[in-house]
Design an enzyme around this catalytic site. Structure first.
Site, short mmCIF file in Angstrom:
data_model
loop_
_atom_site.label_atom_id
_atom_site.label_comp_id
_atom_site.label_asym_id
_atom_site.label_seq_id
_atom_site.Cartn_x
_atom_site.Cartn_y
_atom_site.Cartn_z
N HIS A 22 26.76 -76.99 -50.41
CA HIS A 22 26.99 -75.61 -49.93
C HIS A 22 26.72 -74.71 -51.12
O HIS A 22 27.44 -74.81 -52.13
CB HIS A 22 28.44 -75.45 -49.46
CG HIS A 22 28.80 -76.40 -48.35
ND1 HIS A 22 28.77 -76.04 -47.03
CD2 HIS A 22 29.17 -77.70 -48.38
CE1 HIS A 22 29.12 -77.09 -46.28
NE2 HIS A 22 29.36 -78.10 -47.09
N GLU A 201 34.93 -85.98 -41.41
CA GLU A 201 35.47 -85.80 -42.76
C GLU A 201 37.00 -85.89 -42.61
O GLU A 201 37.62 -86.83 -43.09
CB GLU A 201 35.04 -84.45 -43.33
CG GLU A 201 35.62 -84.12 -44.70
CD GLU A 201 35.27 -82.69 -45.19
OE1 GLU A 201 34.88 -81.85 -44.35
OE2 GLU A 201 35.41 -82.44 -46.40
N1 HPA Z 1 33.67 -79.34 -45.14
C1 HPA Z 1 33.63 -78.34 -44.26
N2 HPA Z 1 33.24 -77.12 -44.56
C2 HPA Z 1 32.84 -76.86 -45.81
C3 HPA Z 1 32.85 -77.85 -46.77
C4 HPA Z 1 33.28 -79.16 -46.41
O1 HPA Z 1 33.32 -80.12 -47.20
N3 HPA Z 1 32.42 -77.26 -47.91
C5 HPA Z 1 32.12 -75.98 -47.63
N4 HPA Z 1 32.39 -75.73 -46.35
ZN ZN Z 2 30.22 -79.93 -46.77
#
Ligand code: HPA
Ligand code: ZN
Length: 339
Positions: A22, A201
């Site tokens: 990101h 995640e």
């Molecule tokens: N997960 C979800 N959204 C995000 C992440 C991430 O690891 N990093 C920046 N936005």
């Molecule tokens: Zn991410």
């Protein structure tokens, strides 16, 4: 535990791609304060040290709150240029040959920054570095916002569609399943955009399945929770769906307790097309090579794993076939010289 120096050398020097970064997560605290000064933005932190001290995350949301605060200093095209240039130079130093960069337009358009300012600053840095590191842009929709908001963002992107290769889905995962964005992703597919999505995640394996079946995601970002579902794991292996794994992110956001417990070895053993990425390197303690070093220091991984991870990073990219093959050949030539 540390990595033997020959292994360190291999990990740092091998050619690699980064597919999960990101760009707003590459803003270093020093750059945040420099931009705050330049733009007259007041931050809720006194200085670089107190901001850094706040980087003690307990989960994804605790990180996102600070990440969005950090991004609030970005106002001008030059700001987006400087941020992106910083990242590309660091990636180049890590022997990253190709990168597919996420950006979050809604974080900026919500503050009145025009879409064109965001994308043109990022793109100009990519173009200036193109001879040394190739890059593509992936526009992410923030999943804590509505699908209607995502459609408005797609409208704003329409004059710039040729500048992006695809779309993704990021931000708070729990409670915001992929199917919330079914219609906007269907429209993006009609427009010929490539599709990726964060899933698995913090969210359950079901989110991974729905990202594939409903959004038609071609890659899953993170995806580390897939191993909780044997049938899904078998499918990801069979269909060779790439997983863009981010070890230091998983550690800092408490997705894993300890790097020694990271499941990357099991993902590779299951035949999954996983590779290593840095996610938000300014917040999680390191750029791409630091992720490799932390992983190899904590786990029983060998040279053959390094080669697989480097190969997977290019194989999973959206590069045209000829350049992809040339880079895969470069990886194999690098490892043939070591053997
Ligand atoms: N997960 C979800 N959204 C995000 C992440 C991430 O690891 N990093 C920046 N936005
Ligand atoms: Zn991410």
């Amino acid at each position: 535990m540390s990595v033997p120096s020959q292994m360190q050398d291999i990990l740092c020097r091998m050619p690699k791609a980064e597919l999960h970064i990101h760009i707003e997560g590459s803003l270093e605290p020093e750059r945040i304060f420099a931009l705050a000064r330049r733009n007259g933005v007041t931050l809720p932190y006194a200085d670089v040290e107190s901001l850094r001290r706040a980087y003690a995350f307990t989960d994804l949301q605790s990180f996102l709150d600070i990440y969005y605060a950090g991004a609030s200093v970005l106002l001008t095209e030059q700001d987006f240029y400087d941020m992106t240039r910083d990242y590309l130079e660091r990636a180049l130093a890590d022997n990253v040959r190709h990168t597919e960069i996420f950006f979050d337009p809604q974080t900026h358009t919500a503050r009145g920054v025009p879409f064109g300012v965001v994308i043109d600053g990022i793109l100009r840095a990519c173009q200036d570095m193109q001879g040394q590191i190739s890059s593509s842009l992936i526009m992410c929709f923030l999943r804590h916002l509505s699908e209607e908001d995502a459609f408005l963002t797609l409208d704003a992107a329409m004059p710039h569609l040729a500048k992006i290769i695809g779309v993704g889905l990021d931000s708070s995962e729990r409670g915001h399943p992929p199917e919330k964005f079914a219609r906007v992703f269907a429209r993006c597919r009609e427009l010929g955009l490539r599709i990726v999505a964060h899933a698995g995640e913090e969210g359950p394996p079901e989110y991974i399945r729905n990202a594939l079946d409903i959004l038609h995601a071609e890659r899953i970002d993170h995806g580390v929770r897939c191993l909780e579902d044997a049938e899904l794991t078998a499918r990801l292996a069979r269909e060779q769906i790439p997983l863009t794994v981010c070890p230091l992110s998983n550690l800092k956001l408490c997705v894993v307790k300890d790097m020694a417990q990271h499941n990357l070895p099991q993902l590779l053993d299951a035949g999954l097309l996983a590779m290593v990425n840095s996610d938000d390197p300014a917040y999680f303690g390191g750029y791409l090579n630091q992720n490799f070093l932390a992983l190899f220091a904590a786990l029983p991984l060998e040279i053959r794993h390094a080669q697989v991870l480097a190969r997977n990073s290019f194989a999973a990219s959206f590069l045209p076939a000829a350049r992809k093959q040339a880079l895969l050949d470069e990886v194999d030539a690098f490892f043939a010289k070591i053997a």
